[in-house]
Design a protein around this motif. Structure first.
Motif, PDB file in Angstrom:
ATOM      1  N   PRO A 142     -33.816  27.863 -16.216  1.00 15.54           N
ATOM      2  CA  PRO A 142     -32.884  29.006 -16.531  1.00 15.54           C
ATOM      3  C   PRO A 142     -32.438  29.191 -17.797  1.00 15.54           C
ATOM      4  CG  PRO A 142     -31.897  27.682 -14.772  1.00 15.54           C
ATOM      5  CD  PRO A 142     -32.817  26.786 -15.503  1.00 15.54           C
ATOM      6  N   ALA A 143     -32.486  28.403 -18.736  1.00 19.19           N
ATOM      7  CA  ALA A 143     -32.081  28.748 -20.203  1.00 19.19           C
ATOM      8  C   ALA A 143     -33.134  29.761 -20.802  1.00 19.19           C
ATOM      9  CB  ALA A 143     -31.841  27.604 -20.989  1.00 19.19           C
ATOM     10  N   ASP A 144     -34.215  29.659 -20.367  1.00 21.68           N
ATOM     11  CA  ASP A 144     -35.435  30.343 -21.076  1.00 21.68           C
ATOM     12  C   ASP A 144     -35.610  31.531 -20.235  1.00 21.68           C
ATOM     13  OD1 ASP A 144     -35.932  28.192 -22.711  1.00 21.68           O
ATOM     14  OD2 ASP A 144     -37.224  27.293 -21.257  1.00 21.68           O
ATOM     15  N   CYS A 145     -34.800  32.050 -19.190  1.00 21.12           N
ATOM     16  CA  CYS A 145     -35.167  33.361 -18.583  1.00 21.12           C
ATOM     17  C   CYS A 145     -34.764  34.566 -19.284  1.00 21.12           C
ATOM     18  CB  CYS A 145     -34.423  33.167 -17.279  1.00 21.12           C
ATOM     19  SG  CYS A 145     -34.552  34.668 -16.290  1.00 21.12           S
ATOM     20  N   ASP A 146     -35.364  35.321 -19.545  1.00 13.67           N
ATOM     21  CA  ASP A 146     -35.250  36.582 -20.196  1.00 13.67           C
ATOM     22  C   ASP A 146     -34.524  37.706 -19.330  1.00 13.67           C
ATOM     23  OD1 ASP A 146     -35.812  35.880 -23.114  1.00 13.67           O
ATOM     24  OD2 ASP A 146     -37.613  35.468 -22.002  1.00 13.67           O
ATOM     25  N   PHE A 147     -35.357  37.848 -18.292  1.00 12.31           N
ATOM     26  CA  PHE A 147     -35.157  39.060 -17.464  1.00 12.31           C
ATOM     27  C   PHE A 147     -35.027  38.521 -15.810  1.00 12.31           C
ATOM     28  CE2 PHE A 147     -36.426  43.612 -16.974  1.00 12.31           C
ATOM     29  CZ  PHE A 147     -36.066  43.696 -15.375  1.00 12.31           C
ATOM     30  N   TYR A 148     -34.009  38.469 -15.235  1.00 10.90           N
ATOM     31  CA  TYR A 148     -33.521  37.721 -13.845  1.00 10.90           C
ATOM     32  C   TYR A 148     -33.398  38.958 -12.955  1.00 10.90           C
ATOM     33  CZ  TYR A 148     -30.707  35.610 -10.348  1.00 10.90           C
ATOM     34  OH  TYR A 148     -30.001  35.061  -9.326  1.00 10.90           O
ATOM     35  N   VAL A 149     -34.330  38.808 -11.759  1.00 12.22           N
ATOM     36  CA  VAL A 149     -34.311  39.661 -10.736  1.00 12.22           C
ATOM     37  C   VAL A 149     -33.680  38.944  -9.567  1.00 12.22           C
ATOM     38  CG1 VAL A 149     -35.430  41.457  -9.031  1.00 12.22           C
ATOM     39  CG2 VAL A 149     -36.493  40.989 -11.440  1.00 12.22           C
ATOM     40  N   VAL A 150     -32.437  39.520  -9.168  1.00 14.94           N
ATOM     41  CA  VAL A 150     -31.668  38.852  -8.346  1.00 14.94           C
ATOM     42  C   VAL A 150     -32.168  38.731  -6.801  1.00 14.94           C
ATOM     43  CG1 VAL A 150     -29.174  38.987  -7.283  1.00 14.94           C
ATOM     44  CG2 VAL A 150     -29.619  39.640  -9.547  1.00 14.94           C
ATOM     45  N   PRO A 151     -32.377  37.622  -6.241  1.00 18.84           N
ATOM     46  CA  PRO A 151     -32.973  37.660  -5.002  1.00 18.84           C
ATOM     47  C   PRO A 151     -32.279  38.790  -3.879  1.00 18.84           C
ATOM     48  CG  PRO A 151     -32.601  35.459  -5.705  1.00 18.84           C
ATOM     49  CD  PRO A 151     -31.949  36.223  -6.568  1.00 18.84           C
ATOM     50  N   TYR A 152     -32.527  39.426  -3.074  1.00 25.29           N
ATOM     51  CA  TYR A 152     -32.165  40.385  -2.220  1.00 25.29           C
ATOM     52  C   TYR A 152     -31.661  39.834  -0.990  1.00 25.29           C
ATOM     53  CZ  TYR A 152     -32.045  44.636   0.402  1.00 25.29           C
ATOM     54  OH  TYR A 152     -31.565  45.752   1.154  1.00 25.29           O
ATOM     55  N   MET A 153     -30.193  40.253  -1.016  1.00 27.29           N
ATOM     56  CA  MET A 153     -29.596  40.020   0.667  1.00 27.29           C
ATOM     57  C   MET A 153     -29.446  38.363   0.523  1.00 27.29           C
ATOM     58  SD  MET A 153     -28.726  42.908   2.025  1.00 27.29           S
ATOM     59  CE  MET A 153     -28.225  42.656   3.724  1.00 27.29           C
ATOM     60  N   LYS A 154     -29.248  37.705  -0.384  1.00 27.38           N
ATOM     61  CA  LYS A 154     -29.119  36.231  -0.371  1.00 27.38           C
ATOM     62  C   LYS A 154     -27.536  35.838  -0.550  1.00 27.38           C
ATOM     63  CE  LYS A 154     -33.104  35.063   1.148  1.00 27.38           C
ATOM     64  NZ  LYS A 154     -34.061  34.032   0.172  1.00 27.38           N
ATOM     65  N   GLU A 175     -23.245  33.906  -3.800  1.00 22.69           N
ATOM     66  CA  GLU A 175     -23.368  32.530  -4.240  1.00 22.69           C
ATOM     67  C   GLU A 175     -24.832  32.208  -4.907  1.00 22.69           C
ATOM     68  OE1 GLU A 175     -24.738  28.507  -4.659  1.00 22.69           O
ATOM     69  OE2 GLU A 175     -25.487  30.014  -3.118  1.00 22.69           O
ATOM     70  N   VAL A 176     -25.805  32.886  -4.129  1.00 17.05           N
ATOM     71  CA  VAL A 176     -27.068  32.695  -4.750  1.00 17.05           C
ATOM     72  C   VAL A 176     -27.426  33.561  -5.961  1.00 17.05           C
ATOM     73  CG1 VAL A 176     -29.527  33.193  -4.110  1.00 17.05           C
ATOM     74  CG2 VAL A 176     -28.099  32.047  -2.505  1.00 17.05           C
ATOM     75  N   ALA A 177     -26.901  34.884  -5.879  1.00 13.44           N
ATOM     76  CA  ALA A 177     -27.048  35.742  -6.899  1.00 13.44           C
ATOM     77  C   ALA A 177     -26.390  35.134  -8.245  1.00 13.44           C
ATOM     78  CB  ALA A 177     -26.436  37.092  -6.616  1.00 13.44           C
ATOM     79  N   VAL A 178     -25.275  34.444  -8.434  1.00 12.31           N
ATOM     80  CA  VAL A 178     -24.681  34.119  -9.126  1.00 12.31           C
ATOM     81  C   VAL A 178     -24.860  32.739  -9.809  1.00 12.31           C
ATOM     82  CG1 VAL A 178     -22.470  33.315 -10.226  1.00 12.31           C
ATOM     83  CG2 VAL A 178     -22.618  35.588  -8.846  1.00 12.31           C
ATOM     84  N   ARG A 179     -25.502  31.821  -9.024  1.00 14.75           N
ATOM     85  CA  ARG A 179     -25.777  30.241  -9.173  1.00 14.75           C
ATOM     86  C   ARG A 179     -26.558  30.024 -10.750  1.00 14.75           C
ATOM     87  NH1 ARG A 179     -29.847  27.759  -5.361  1.00 14.75           N
ATOM     88  NH2 ARG A 179     -28.217  28.764  -3.802  1.00 14.75           N
ATOM     89  N   PRO A 180     -27.589  30.823 -10.700  1.00 11.34           N
ATOM     90  CA  PRO A 180     -28.223  30.339 -12.275  1.00 11.34           C
ATOM     91  C   PRO A 180     -27.666  31.063 -13.653  1.00 11.34           C
ATOM     92  CG  PRO A 180     -29.584  32.020 -11.055  1.00 11.34           C
ATOM     93  CD  PRO A 180     -28.372  32.024 -10.262  1.00 11.34           C
ATOM     94  N   LEU A 181     -26.775  31.911 -13.407  1.00  6.39           N
ATOM     95  CA  LEU A 181     -26.255  32.866 -14.443  1.00  6.39           C
ATOM     96  C   LEU A 181     -25.587  31.900 -15.485  1.00  6.39           C
ATOM     97  CD1 LEU A 181     -24.641  36.059 -12.851  1.00  6.39           C
ATOM     98  CD2 LEU A 181     -27.099  35.714 -14.011  1.00  6.39           C
ATOM     99  N   ALA A 182     -24.690  30.872 -15.195  1.00  3.02           N
ATOM    100  CA  ALA A 182     -24.133  30.286 -16.245  1.00  3.02           C
ATOM    101  C   ALA A 182     -25.251  29.466 -17.147  1.00  3.02           C
ATOM    102  CB  ALA A 182     -23.334  29.170 -15.353  1.00  3.02           C
TER     103      ALA A 182
END
Length: 312
Positions: A36-48, A51-58
């Motif tokens: 996740p530290a290398d991700c530049d553009f994150y498309v949030v999984p739909y209707m999950k 908890e799922v949407a936020v999980r990798p953000l940190a």
């Protein structure tokens, strides 16, 4: 350096993706497809869910864009403090308007014309004839007049409503007429036969349709919620439904999913659909076109569409 993009679709399924980025498929599973530290553009999984949407953000220290596939962003907002300043949050304006407006009109017509009772009558082999309310000559109030609210009005237009009024956070003039501020609701609610909620969930709209709001609706009026469940105070709505004074059609509820045994399931004069306003055959092709266009803008340095906020 290679641009890393996380997608909830397999990249070969999206026509028009620009060449160059490293695309990684992640639809909310327990294992990440890349660091996740290398991700530049994150498309949030739909209707999950949030908890799922936020999980990798940190862990997304390098992310520049967070793109939702929903019109609302409330499921992502809890994770925004985890992001560095300058991250752009974009929503999916243009993807869900048609589907949500279709469902809204379906809920209004089904509720007014008594479709739930007809289905139960068919199951019981009962012929439930009679007179039922029509949408024609009714006054409609749309609370939340963004792109979804405007699409709803577009579909109401041929139905010969007596009046259609519009409410948004601030007053303005739209192509179809004046848009009133939220402060005008006490005067507008008593005039409406149908009240449609299509507003985003914000601190200002959480619990908006509470006891005072509902008490101002006219006897026999229909409340339609295609916004977010917490826009309506469930306890206050239940009281109005159980008294028989109001009716409701709800695509969203609070809590959601509505658990078995909840009194809202069997309240009188309520029609419930399971948050399917945007979940139609129109979603995938429109979402994929949005992503191809957004990523093309991103890699070429052009301005992104649908930016709703930038983190500070």
């Amino acid at each position: 350096m290679t641009t890393d993009v996380w997608l909830p679709f397999h990249p070969h399924e999206i026509a028009g993706l620009p060449e160059g980025p490293a695309y990684h498929f992640w639809d909310g599973g327990p294992e990440y497809p890349a660091d996740p530290a290398d991700c530049d553009f994150y498309v949030v999984p739909y209707m999950k869910g949030s908890e799922v949407a936020v999980r990798p953000l940190a862990a997304m220290a390098a992310v520049q864009v967070v793109q939702t596939l929903s019109a609302g962003i409330d499921h992502v907002e809890p994770g925004l403090p985890l992001l560095a300043p300058g991250v752009r949050l974009c929503n999916a304006r243009g993807v869900h308007e048609a589907s949500t407006a279709e469902l809204t009109l379906g809920l209004v017509l089904a509720s007014l014309r008594g479709f739930p009772g007809f289905v139960r009558g068919q199951d019981a082999e009962e012929w439930r004839a009679g007179f039922y309310p029509a949408l024609a000559d009714k006054s409609v109030l749309i609370v939340g007049y963004g792109s979804v609210g405007a699409a709803i009005e577009d579909r109401l237009a041929p139905f010969e409503c007596a009046a259609i009024e519009r409410v948004a956070r601030t007053a303005r003039t739209a192509p179809r007429g004046p848009v009133h501020a939220l402060a005008a609701l006490p005067d507008l609610l008593p005039r409406a036969d149908v009240v449609i909620l299509s507003t985003p969930l914000t601190p200002d709209t959480k619990g908006l349709a509470g006891a005072d709001f509902l008490s101002r609706m006219k006897d026999g009026a229909l409340l339609v919620n295609v916004a977010r469940g917490p826009v309506v105070d469930t306890k206050s709505l239940l009281a109005e439904l159980e008294s028989g004074r109001l009716r409701a059609a709800l695509d969203v509820t609070d809590p959601e999913p509505l658990p078995a045994g909840h009194p809202l399931w069997h309240a009188p004069h309520v029609l419930i659909t399971p948050h399917v306003g945007g979940s139609t055959s129109a979603f995938e092709p429109r979402a994929k076109r949005l992503l191809a266009a957004q990523l093309t803008r991103f890699v070429t340095g052009a301005a992104l569409e649908n930016t709703v906020l930038v983190t500070r």
